[in-house]
Write an enzyme that holds these catalytic residues in place. Structure first.
Site, mmCIF file in Angstrom:
data_model
loop_
_atom_site.group_PDB
_atom_site.id
_atom_site.type_symbol
_atom_site.label_atom_id
_atom_site.label_comp_id
_atom_site.label_asym_id
_atom_site.label_seq_id
_atom_site.Cartn_x
_atom_site.Cartn_y
_atom_site.Cartn_z
ATOM 1 N N THR A 82 -8.415 -4.047 5.570
ATOM 2 C CA THR A 82 -8.585 -3.265 4.347
ATOM 3 C C THR A 82 -9.206 -4.168 3.295
ATOM 4 O OG1 THR A 82 -7.449 -1.820 2.786
ATOM 5 C CG2 THR A 82 -6.345 -3.848 3.342
ATOM 6 N N ALA A 130 0.301 0.148 7.133
ATOM 7 C CA ALA A 130 0.376 1.264 6.189
ATOM 8 C C ALA A 130 1.813 1.758 6.019
ATOM 9 C CB ALA A 130 -0.525 2.401 6.664
#
Length: 304
Positions: A82, A130
């Site tokens: 990310t 996540a």
């Protein structure tokens, strides 16, 4: 053994053992204890519901499954990527993130919300696993709300980040994967902290976290200064995330941009990186054309 009365009830150990063990098997006692524990867990908040392996040493128990050098064949290794960034400047704090979620080389989603809106004056970012980031930052939101109810005032950014660091520190070595930023505005002004799953907690004017962070840092280092205007800060955050998504295969989707102000956070924009690519490409080509025209004019003057 002496007998003691508490509120008119005999509480001696002999009577306790006689009631609970003389006519019941050990298995029945264990089952009752498990049922009571489950009932207690169901009445507590999400922090207490997070279960641990039934062992005295969870870290050693989980090591074969989370360590690449483990002896077992089963490995739980997250392949994650990310790009998130945050920086303070004279008008507050800018938070910018991408929106791609990957499962190894598979792009699982292009629309992940990587900014957790803890409350109107606090934001958290997601990098790493996540589920870990989402879960623990929502636990943090609960703790911040409880603090506000108990004390009658908003929690400070430093205290909120410290709570999160203390929570995840207790799970070190158990496979958590989390690198987050906590930003907000309190009595001391804008605040920005970095917290990861090892319990590390740092504060600075600028952070970038994730697999694309090195690319984002390159843009930030070239353009960051405290005296940025609001529009300049927006453009810097947007460009940094875009360039990271262009070079890092694990980052992409759209650029979500937030601005933390004294009155609370506002979501500035959500721009798809595709149109941004062509926009910046056109700007670069126009700049190169102007540069070439300028060199041509200088050469003509020299010949005269």
């Amino acid at each position: 053994m002496d007998h003691y009365l508490e509120g008119g009830v005999d509480t001696s150990m002999d009577v306790f053992l006689g009631k609970h063990l003389s006519t019941r098997t050990v298995n029945e006692c264990v089952d009752e204890c498990v049922d009571e524990e489950n009932a207690t867990i169901n009445t507590l908040g999400p922090l207490q519901q997070f279960s641990l392996p039934m062992t005295n040493d969870p870290v050693s128990f989980l090591a074969p499954y989370t360590n690449v050098n483990g002896k077992e064949n089963v490995k739980i290794e997250f392949a994650h990527g990310t790009t998130t960034l945050g920086f303070k400047f004279q008008h507050g704090v800018i938070i910018a993130v991408d929106s791609r979620a990957t499962a190894g080389s598979y792009i699982a989603s292009q629309t992940v919300k990587k900014v957790i809106e803890i409350n109107p004056y606090l934001l958290g970012t997601m990098a790493g696993g996540a589920a870990d980031c989402s879960y623990w930052e929502r636990v943090l939101a609960m703790e911040c709300r409880l603090y506000e109810l108990r004390n009658g005032e908003r929690i400070s950014v430093a205290a909120a980040s410290k709570i999160l660091a203390n929570i995840v520190y207790n799970y070190r070595g158990m496979g958590l994967s989390m690198g987050t930023m906590v930003c907000g505005w309190d009595k001391k002004g804008p605040g920005l902290f970095y917290v990861d799953s090892d319990g590390t907690r740092l504060t600075n004017n600028l952070f970038s976290v994730g697999s694309g962070s090195t690319y984002a840092y390159g843009v930030l280092d070239a353009g960051y200064k405290w005296e940025l205007s609001v529009e300049e800060a927006y453009d810097l955050g947007r460009r940094a995330i875009y360039h990271a998504t262009h070079r890092d295969a694990y980052s992409g989707g759209q650029v979500n941009l937030y601005h933390m102000q004294e009155t609370g956070w506002v979501k500035v924009s959500a721009d798809n990186v595709g149109p941004l690519h062509y926009k910046y490409k056109a700007e670069k080509e126009a700049e190169n054309s102007r540069h070439e025209e300028g060199e041509g004019m200088d050469a003509g003057e020299d010949n005269q």
